[in-house]
Motif scaffolding. Structure first.
Motif, PDB file in Angstrom:
ATOM      1  N   SER A 221     -47.419 -45.341 -39.680  1.00  0.00           N
ATOM      2  CA  SER A 221     -46.415 -44.714 -38.838  1.00  0.00           C
ATOM      3  C   SER A 221     -45.766 -45.836 -38.036  1.00  0.00           C
ATOM      4  O   SER A 221     -46.235 -46.974 -38.051  1.00  0.00           O
ATOM      5  CB  SER A 221     -47.072 -43.690 -37.910  1.00  0.00           C
ATOM      6  N   ALA A 222     -44.704 -45.522 -37.310  1.00  0.00           N
ATOM      7  CA  ALA A 222     -44.090 -46.541 -36.473  1.00  0.00           C
ATOM      8  C   ALA A 222     -44.961 -46.872 -35.281  1.00  0.00           C
ATOM      9  O   ALA A 222     -44.726 -47.874 -34.593  1.00  0.00           O
ATOM     10  CB  ALA A 222     -42.714 -46.068 -36.003  1.00  0.00           C
ATOM     11  N   ILE A 223     -45.967 -46.059 -35.018  1.00  0.00           N
ATOM     12  CA  ILE A 223     -46.910 -46.318 -33.925  1.00  0.00           C
ATOM     13  C   ILE A 223     -48.320 -46.026 -34.428  1.00  0.00           C
ATOM     14  O   ILE A 223     -48.528 -45.085 -35.186  1.00  0.00           O
ATOM     15  CB  ILE A 223     -46.558 -45.473 -32.673  1.00  0.00           C
ATOM     16  N   ALA A 224     -49.260 -46.869 -34.036  1.00  0.00           N
ATOM     17  CA  ALA A 224     -50.648 -46.679 -34.450  1.00  0.00           C
ATOM     18  C   ALA A 224     -51.541 -47.036 -33.271  1.00  0.00           C
ATOM     19  O   ALA A 224     -51.107 -47.706 -32.328  1.00  0.00           O
ATOM     20  CB  ALA A 224     -50.975 -47.568 -35.651  1.00  0.00           C
ATOM     21  N   ARG A 225     -52.774 -46.586 -33.327  1.00  0.00           N
ATOM     22  CA  ARG A 225     -53.715 -46.988 -32.284  1.00  0.00           C
ATOM     23  C   ARG A 225     -54.920 -47.652 -32.932  1.00  0.00           C
ATOM     24  O   ARG A 225     -55.228 -47.415 -34.104  1.00  0.00           O
ATOM     25  CB  ARG A 225     -54.150 -45.808 -31.418  1.00  0.00           C
TER      26      ARG A 225
ATOM     27  N   PRO B  56     -30.545 -38.921 -23.894  1.00  0.00           N
ATOM     28  CA  PRO B  56     -31.491 -39.225 -22.823  1.00  0.00           C
ATOM     29  C   PRO B  56     -31.583 -40.715 -22.511  1.00  0.00           C
ATOM     30  O   PRO B  56     -31.342 -41.560 -23.371  1.00  0.00           O
ATOM     31  CB  PRO B  56     -32.812 -38.719 -23.392  1.00  0.00           C
ATOM     32  N   LYS B  57     -31.942 -40.992 -21.288  1.00  0.00           N
ATOM     33  CA  LYS B  57     -32.236 -42.375 -20.916  1.00  0.00           C
ATOM     34  C   LYS B  57     -33.604 -42.774 -21.450  1.00  0.00           C
ATOM     35  O   LYS B  57     -33.849 -43.924 -21.784  1.00  0.00           O
ATOM     36  CB  LYS B  57     -32.200 -42.507 -19.396  1.00  0.00           C
ATOM     37  N   HIS B  58     -34.498 -41.798 -21.498  1.00  0.00           N
ATOM     38  CA  HIS B  58     -35.864 -42.072 -21.958  1.00  0.00           C
ATOM     39  C   HIS B  58     -36.148 -41.280 -23.238  1.00  0.00           C
ATOM     40  O   HIS B  58     -35.840 -40.101 -23.312  1.00  0.00           O
ATOM     41  CB  HIS B  58     -36.890 -41.664 -20.904  1.00  0.00           C
ATOM     42  N   CYS B  59     -36.754 -41.947 -24.157  1.00  0.00           N
ATOM     43  CA  CYS B  59     -37.313 -41.338 -25.368  1.00  0.00           C
ATOM     44  C   CYS B  59     -36.279 -40.573 -26.193  1.00  0.00           C
ATOM     45  O   CYS B  59     -36.367 -39.351 -26.345  1.00  0.00           O
ATOM     46  CB  CYS B  59     -38.497 -40.446 -25.032  1.00  0.00           C
ATOM     47  N   ALA B  60     -35.319 -41.314 -26.721  1.00  0.00           N
ATOM     48  CA  ALA B  60     -34.362 -40.746 -27.667  1.00  0.00           C
ATOM     49  C   ALA B  60     -34.814 -41.041 -29.087  1.00  0.00           C
ATOM     50  O   ALA B  60     -35.318 -42.118 -29.375  1.00  0.00           O
ATOM     51  CB  ALA B  60     -32.973 -41.343 -27.433  1.00  0.00           C
ATOM     52  N   ALA B  61     -34.652 -40.079 -29.945  1.00  0.00           N
ATOM     53  CA  ALA B  61     -34.952 -40.213 -31.372  1.00  0.00           C
ATOM     54  C   ALA B  61     -36.407 -40.593 -31.652  1.00  0.00           C
ATOM     55  O   ALA B  61     -36.700 -41.682 -32.140  1.00  0.00           O
ATOM     56  CB  ALA B  61     -34.013 -41.226 -32.026  1.00  0.00           C
ATOM     57  N   PRO B  62     -37.350 -39.693 -31.354  1.00  0.00           N
ATOM     58  CA  PRO B  62     -38.754 -39.981 -31.666  1.00  0.00           C
ATOM     59  C   PRO B  62     -38.938 -40.277 -33.151  1.00  0.00           C
ATOM     60  O   PRO B  62     -38.404 -39.558 -33.992  1.00  0.00           O
ATOM     61  CB  PRO B  62     -39.491 -38.711 -31.235  1.00  0.00           C
ATOM     62  N   ALA B  63     -39.685 -41.335 -33.443  1.00  0.00           N
ATOM     63  CA  ALA B  63     -39.784 -41.799 -34.826  1.00  0.00           C
ATOM     64  C   ALA B  63     -41.223 -42.024 -35.279  1.00  0.00           C
ATOM     65  O   ALA B  63     -41.461 -42.242 -36.467  1.00  0.00           O
ATOM     66  CB  ALA B  63     -38.996 -43.095 -34.991  1.00  0.00           C
ATOM     67  N   GLY B  64     -42.173 -41.993 -34.362  1.00  0.00           N
ATOM     68  CA  GLY B  64     -43.558 -42.225 -34.754  1.00  0.00           C
ATOM     69  C   GLY B  64     -44.503 -41.465 -33.850  1.00  0.00           C
ATOM     70  O   GLY B  64     -44.209 -41.254 -32.666  1.00  0.00           O
ATOM     71  N   LEU B  65     -45.626 -41.025 -34.417  1.00  0.00           N
ATOM     72  CA  LEU B  65     -46.608 -40.237 -33.674  1.00  0.00           C
ATOM     73  C   LEU B  65     -48.003 -40.775 -33.956  1.00  0.00           C
ATOM     74  O   LEU B  65     -48.318 -41.134 -35.088  1.00  0.00           O
ATOM     75  CB  LEU B  65     -46.571 -38.765 -34.113  1.00  0.00           C
ATOM     76  N   VAL B  66     -48.833 -40.778 -32.914  1.00  0.00           N
ATOM     77  CA  VAL B  66     -50.256 -41.053 -33.142  1.00  0.00           C
ATOM     78  C   VAL B  66     -51.067 -40.270 -32.108  1.00  0.00           C
ATOM     79  O   VAL B  66     -50.699 -40.177 -30.936  1.00  0.00           O
ATOM     80  CB  VAL B  66     -50.569 -42.567 -33.077  1.00  0.00           C
ATOM     81  N   LEU B  67     -52.159 -39.686 -32.588  1.00  0.00           N
ATOM     82  CA  LEU B  67     -53.011 -38.864 -31.729  1.00  0.00           C
ATOM     83  C   LEU B  67     -54.133 -39.691 -31.118  1.00  0.00           C
ATOM     84  O   LEU B  67     -54.599 -40.666 -31.713  1.00  0.00           O
ATOM     85  CB  LEU B  67     -53.638 -37.734 -32.546  1.00  0.00           C
ATOM     86  N   SER B  68     -54.585 -39.275 -29.946  1.00  0.00           N
ATOM     87  CA  SER B  68     -55.786 -39.877 -29.382  1.00  0.00           C
ATOM     88  C   SER B  68     -56.998 -39.394 -30.179  1.00  0.00           C
ATOM     89  O   SER B  68     -56.909 -38.446 -30.973  1.00  0.00           O
ATOM     90  CB  SER B  68     -55.932 -39.484 -27.911  1.00  0.00           C
ATOM     91  N   HIS B  69     -58.115 -40.054 -29.946  1.00  0.00           N
ATOM     92  CA  HIS B  69     -59.303 -39.723 -30.723  1.00  0.00           C
ATOM     93  C   HIS B  69     -59.703 -38.262 -30.561  1.00  0.00           C
ATOM     94  O   HIS B  69     -60.074 -37.594 -31.519  1.00  0.00           O
ATOM     95  CB  HIS B  69     -60.469 -40.629 -30.297  1.00  0.00           C
ATOM     96  N   ASP B  70     -59.607 -37.750 -29.342  1.00  0.00           N
ATOM     97  CA  ASP B  70     -59.997 -36.356 -29.119  1.00  0.00           C
ATOM     98  C   ASP B  70     -58.837 -35.389 -29.332  1.00  0.00           C
ATOM     99  O   ASP B  70     -58.991 -34.189 -29.116  1.00  0.00           O
ATOM    100  CB  ASP B  70     -60.579 -36.184 -27.711  1.00  0.00           C
ATOM    101  N   GLU B  71     -57.707 -35.902 -29.722  1.00  0.00           N
ATOM    102  CA  GLU B  71     -56.517 -35.106 -30.046  1.00  0.00           C
ATOM    103  C   GLU B  71     -55.963 -34.333 -28.856  1.00  0.00           C
ATOM    104  O   GLU B  71     -55.221 -33.380 -29.027  1.00  0.00           O
ATOM    105  CB  GLU B  71     -56.802 -34.141 -31.208  1.00  0.00           C
TER     106      GLU B  71
END
Lengths: 253, 776
Positions: free
Chosen positions: B72-76, B423-438
């Motif tokens: 994804s575009a973001i990972a943990r 928006p000034k913040h967070c336009a066009a979300p492109a990646g998602l990652v969940l925390s361990h406990d979701e």
């Protein structure tokens, strides 16, 4: 469908209807306009020579260890008049062949209300689900049901019913009865009334019912419909006018 | 699906392979600590217990499974303490430490940025390594994170150092790691899927697939990769069983059982788009950026856009998550009944809206322009990032049609501009990652280059007992609303969020913190243009679908739209619709064929623009587009504001859109022969397509004899079409304004004398001409 919104003749009819109904509705006196409306029922495709026989209720609730913990959700809200306590849907055996006739009203009246796998939203949580063998019945309590349509699946062994309207002509509740045989998948929509291009009496989606078999377990899902109409220049103007009216009514600090 | 033991074995294997290598030169630079305002703590939630960390501070790190093997575009990181962001705009990998107590975004901990050899697309993180796909040049980049307990590390040490790279076809995009130490990578523009032996640091094979492969997941049980496409409704299955990949020609002896270097034969699997909204034939699809498998591997969920889907005012179609039963390779949705059962009250029969009940009345856009999807196991729900409406939708994964089973929506965009609804913040979300406990979701927003931390609704809230019912009218920051996002928003099912600056009460769910990474290198104008390009909720620009909805990344959706004039409540206007069935029947028209053009790298000419060259310049064309891309009329907008929108959009499409990456290789003998034919005046190609001016004179030209009228469209009375630019031709099928030529080969074989004298060419020369055209 989509075309009706743009049909000038149809739009004229809509305007006339809303102009006629809205004041009367607000006055609580639209009796006589749609009083004659009675329930519209899809005729049941009765198997030839079939004789109605009592159908045993589904097995009583049993804990299902293989079900995810989140599935065992809280019981749905029940109308005060509900005579039977809810219980989880029990795993049912694969439906016998051929399909048994639809249960009678008497059988349904003695059948417990079940907990669907998931019911999301206040309208959906007010719906009651019953099962008798492979037959299922869904009634959404308190939902002014303007229509019910089958959106997906086989149209056989489906019965839709609308209660007779109120004295003021507004629709009351509706019922879906359907057979859910192995590998069957069904999607229905309860439609209600709300704001839209027919004014406050626009037919809008209310609750979506999705049902299928997962292994030996019947799955029934109930969800409030998310209504977000595509914007038009006219709808924008209406929204601004409504916002202005609201602002004008607000008392000054 | 992947248990910890299996993952640990995978990790052990991959680590042995990687340790024998030497780290190459460090290409990393430490980002100066961001100023404190970079992280906005929106509120301090109190209703959710903090997620436990998997590694206690001061303790040696445990060997943990990756959070996910799907890119994804973001990972943990597996220990849950670090986020990694693939920043395509700046060609950087951002490394964001999380506060260990939660874990959550914490402004006191500076993030670091690592320079990459090119723009990245996706990232996967294991205990030992960070895997990144690089689009240009095509690479699998593998780096090693700095060890937390490394006492020898200094300030000069980068957060991640390059360990090795593997050359891949250009435009490497989707990435998934497999349990046996392999990586599967899609290369979007060249339409390739590659299989990489990570331990040996080499590509085993690349295989051609249909155009624009993007998301990839691996079914470990069946040993197969499933590929989504930006164009078309079918998905691709690529067998990975190495014993089965050696494919022998018919009649030849059985292949050797293990030939991992032999490419498999991909299979196309039909997956109808939004079948409950389809008219009389299957719908086309676009925007298939990603997909996810259920944990048991039985269901494959593809988030995308159904072109021509039916619904109220549905000019653009509908967002959809189409579900495939993996075992039977068939759609889970039942499809529309042939003779649907209907019960309608008399009131409904009198109302116009009562005629709308044949197709779903649920929103066409529970999310708009899906860009990423993840599976939340604890609630059996799907989280889908809506690039166009700056939000994340949570859907019931058990549903036959999840888009009609919305559980919650989480607006992530905030602080909307007063004039442009971006928006000034967070336009066009492109990646998602969940925390361990979701319980938390981190959302990477590409158009603003920031991260939003979202507290998700509790599992019991998603399984029949959502949070408190809404007390205010719903959806103030949804597609279809111009309300400022600073107002607390609630979705119809109860999840809510607040925006920064207004904290009347601690929200139970929604955005709780934000982190800005880097400013847009395009500056203010280009930055606004970027946001507008991806935004579907700035109503003066378009009516519910952004520029990027049809021109993803400035490319094209492969679809032939219908330009039709019809009457709505706004009067009689000309609009684009996805299918003739979207047009009111009273209009008695099917519209003119308009194949979506590609924009990236093809909009620098002064003009003219438009199908017939009717717009003198691109600015005029953008203004025309504001009216075409909607249902009905444009809203009343001051001319200065319209022109400003056009100006910033133009700045972005010319400076910000990146042409597809392609491998630079010299022409083969066949291609050279094709070049000679192309430039031969007797053949005549270059007369209308002169190479010096982008392979087009931009003049309108009448094809003679005319192309046969395509079923489902009306004949356009203006039969002269602007001569198209031929660059990037190979991957732009289907061809012509009506999409009537499915391939270049088909076009050349059936050209007659419409364009030049290709009819006089031998089959060999036509093949050479085709080969050359494919290099443009």
């Amino acid at each position: 469908m989509t075309s009706l919104a743009g049909n000038p003749r149809a739009r004229s009819l809509r305007v006339q209807t809303v102009r006629l109904l809205l004041p009367l509705l607000l006055a609580g006196a639209i009796t006589g306009i749609v009083r004659s409306a009675t329930s519209t029922v899809v005729p049941p495709p009765t198997p030839s020579g079939a004789t109605p026989v009592p159908i045993l209720p589904a097995q009583p609730a049993a804990p299902s260890s293989d079900r995810a913990p989140t599935v065992a959700s809280a019981p749905p809200a029940l109308a005060p008049s509900s005579p039977i306590a809810p219980s989880p849907i029990a795993p049912s055996p694969i439906a016998p062949e051929p399909l048994a006739p639809a249960p009678t009203s008497e059988v349904w009246s003695k059948t417990p209300v079940l907990t669907p796998r998931r019911a999301v939203g206040p309208r959906a949580r007010a719906c009651q689900v019953q099962a008798v063998g492979e037959w299922f019945k869904v009634r959404c309590l308190g939902l002014a049901t303007s229509a019910i349509t089958e959106l997906g699946g086989n149209s056989q062994n489906v019965y839709l019913h609308l209660d007779a309207p109120n004295d003021d002509g507004l629709p009351r509740e509706g019922v879906i009865v359907f057979a859910l045989q192995p590998r069957a998948r069904r999607v229905f929509s309860f439609w209600t009334l709300g704001d839209g291009y027919d004014g406050p009496l626009t037919v809008i989606a209310g609750v979506v019912v999705q049902a299928y078999w997962q292994g030996n377990e019947p799955v029934v899902l109930l969800h409030d419909a998310l209504n977000q109409p595509v914007r038009t220049a006219q709808s924008e103007l209406r929204a601004r006018a409504a916002a202005s009216a609201t602002t004008a009514k607000e008392p000054r600090p | 699906m992947i248990d910890r033991d299996v993952r640990n074995r995978w990790l052990a294997g991959i680590t042995v392979g990687l340790l024998v290598g030497t780290a190459s030169a460090c290409t990393c630079s430490k980002q100066p600590p961001p100023p404190a305002p970079n992280v906005e703590t929106v509120s301090a939630p109190t209703s959710i217990t903090a997620a436990p960390t998997e590694t206690a501070p001061g303790q040696p790190p445990a060997v943990l499974p990756p959070a996910t093997l799907v890119g994804s575009a973001i990972a943990r990181s597996p220990d849950g303490n670090t986020l990694y962001i693939a920043d395509e705009t700046n060609s950087k990998l951002h490394v964001v430490p999380l506060a260990l107590a939660a874990p959550r975004l914490d402004g006191k901990v500076p993030f670091e940025s690592v320079a990459l050899p090119g723009p990245p697309a996706q990232v996967v993180v294991t205990n030992e390594h960070v895997f990144v796909t690089i689009r240009n040049p095509g690479l699998l980049w593998v780096g090693t994170p700095r060890a937390a307990e490394d006492v020898t590390s200094s300030e000069a040490d980068a957060a991640v150092t390059e360990t090795f790279t593997v050359d891949l076809p250009a435009d490497a995009f989707g990435l998934t790691l497999t349990q046996n130490g392999r990586a599967v990578v899609t290369s979007a523009w060249p339409a390739q899927v590659s299989y990489v032996d990570v331990a040996q640091r080499r590509k085993l094979w690349s295989v051609e697939v249909p155009r624009e492969p993007r998301g990839v997941v691996v079914d470990e049980t069946a040993k197969a990769a499933w590929i989504t496409h930006l164009v078309g409704s079918a998905v691709t299955r690529v067998p990975l069983d190495e014993a089965a990949t050696a494919v022998a020609p018919a009649g030849s002896p059985p292949p050797s059982p293990v030939q991992p270097d032999a490419p498999p034969i991909p299979e196309r699997v039909n997956l109808p788009a939004a079948p409950l909204r389809a008219p009389d034939s299957p719908l086309a699809a676009a925007l298939g950026y990603g997909a996810v498998l259920s944990p048991d591997g039985q269901r494959y969920y593809v988030a995308r856009h159904a072109l021509g889907a039916q619904g109220k005012n549905a000019w653009f179609g509908a967002a959809t998550v189409d579900v495939l039963d993996v075992a039977t390779r068939s759609a889970v949705s039942p499809g529309r009944p042939h003779a649907a059962a209907v019960a309608k009250s008399e009131l409904a029969q009198q109302l116009i809206s009562g005629g709308d009940t044949q197709v779903p009345g649920s929103s066409l856009t529970p999310f708009t322009q899906p860009r990423a999807i993840v599976y939340r196991k604890s609630t059996r729900t799907l989280l889908v990032a809506g690039e166009g409406d700056d939000r994340v939708a949570e859907l019931d994964a058990d549903a036959l049609d999840p888009t009609m089973a919305v559980i919650a929506t989480y607006p992530v965009g905030a602080d909307y501009h007063a004039t442009y609804h971006v928006p000034k913040h967070c336009a066009a979300p492109a990646g998602l990652v969940l925390s361990h406990d979701e319980s938390r979701l981190w959302v990477y927003c590409a158009a603003t280059n920031d991260i939003a931390e979202v507290l998700l609704s509790a599992p019991d809230g998603a399984s029949g007992s959502p949070p408190a019912a809404p007390t205010t009218p719903a959806a103030s920051a949804t597609a279809g609303s111009a309300a400022p996002a600073s107002t607390p928003t609630q979705n119809p099912n109860g999840a809510s969020t607040d925006s920064p600056g207004e904290t009347p009460s601690a929200p139970a769910f929604g955005v709780v913190a934000r982190l800005h990474l880097l400013d847009d290198p395009l500056g203010p104008g280009g930055s606004t243009g970027r946001k507008l390009f991806y935004s579907a909720i700035d109503f003066p620009t378009s009516g519910g679908l952004a520029c990027a909805g049809c021109h993803p990344e400035g490319r094209d959706d492969g679809h032939v739209w219908h330009e039709a004039t019809f009457t709505t409540e706004d009067g009689t206007k000309t609009n684009f619709v996805g299918h003739a069935a979207n047009i009111p029947v009273e209009a008695h028209t099917q519209g003119y064929a308009r194949r979506t053009p590609m924009l990236a790298g093809r909009v620098n000419a002064p003009g003219p623009y438009g199908w017939h060259g009717e717009s003198a310049n691109i600015n005029a064309r953008v203004l025309v587009g504001f009216g075409l891309h909607r249902w009905g009329a444009e809203p009343e907008t001051p001319p200065a504001e319209r022109n400003k929108r056009a100006a910033v959009l133009l700045e972005y499409v010319r400076r910000g859109l990146v042409p597809p990456a392609r491998d630079a290789v010299p022409l083969t003998a066949q291609e050279q022969r094709g070049k000679e034919l192309f430039e031969n005046p007797n053949i005549g190609c270059a007369i209308c397509h002169p190479p010096k001016s982008g392979f087009t004179t931009r003049r309108p030209y009448r094809l003679t004899p005319p192309l046969p009228l395509v079923t489902g469209f009306d004949e356009d009375p203006e039969s002269r079409y602007k001569i198209p630019d031929l660059r990037f031709l190979k991957q732009r099928a289907p061809y012509f304004h009506d999409g009537s030529a499915p391939s270049l080969k088909h076009l050349l074989e059936n050209n007659d004398y419409r364009m030049g004298n290709t009819a006089t060419l031998s089959a060999e020369d036509r093949g050479a001409l085709q080969a050359y055209l494919e290099t443009l």
